[in-house]
Design a protein around this motif. Sequence first.
Motif: not given
Length: 100
Positions: A8-12
Amino acid sequence: MKYRVIQWSTGNVGRHALRCIDRHPDLELVGLWVHSADKAGRDAGELVGLAPNGVQATNDVDALLALDADCVCYTATADLRPAEALKDIAQILESGKNVV
């Protein structure tokens, strides 16, 4: 037995988590949630600098939670949006999936 995982997400943090899921022999990436419409439809591996893996990123929560998965690795920024993060996590748990 492989555990089927949604990232769930591809941020830092998310991009590192996805790379770890990809290389772990007991885990299988089956879905990827992205916030940005620009990332939706793209290959999960390519989004984080890996070889294409056939998992298509999506921002469609309902379609993602309909996938057969054991857990969701939740790495979306929760400290800046606590109410939204709690809503996300509750929805994931209601779908019958574990959250890590």
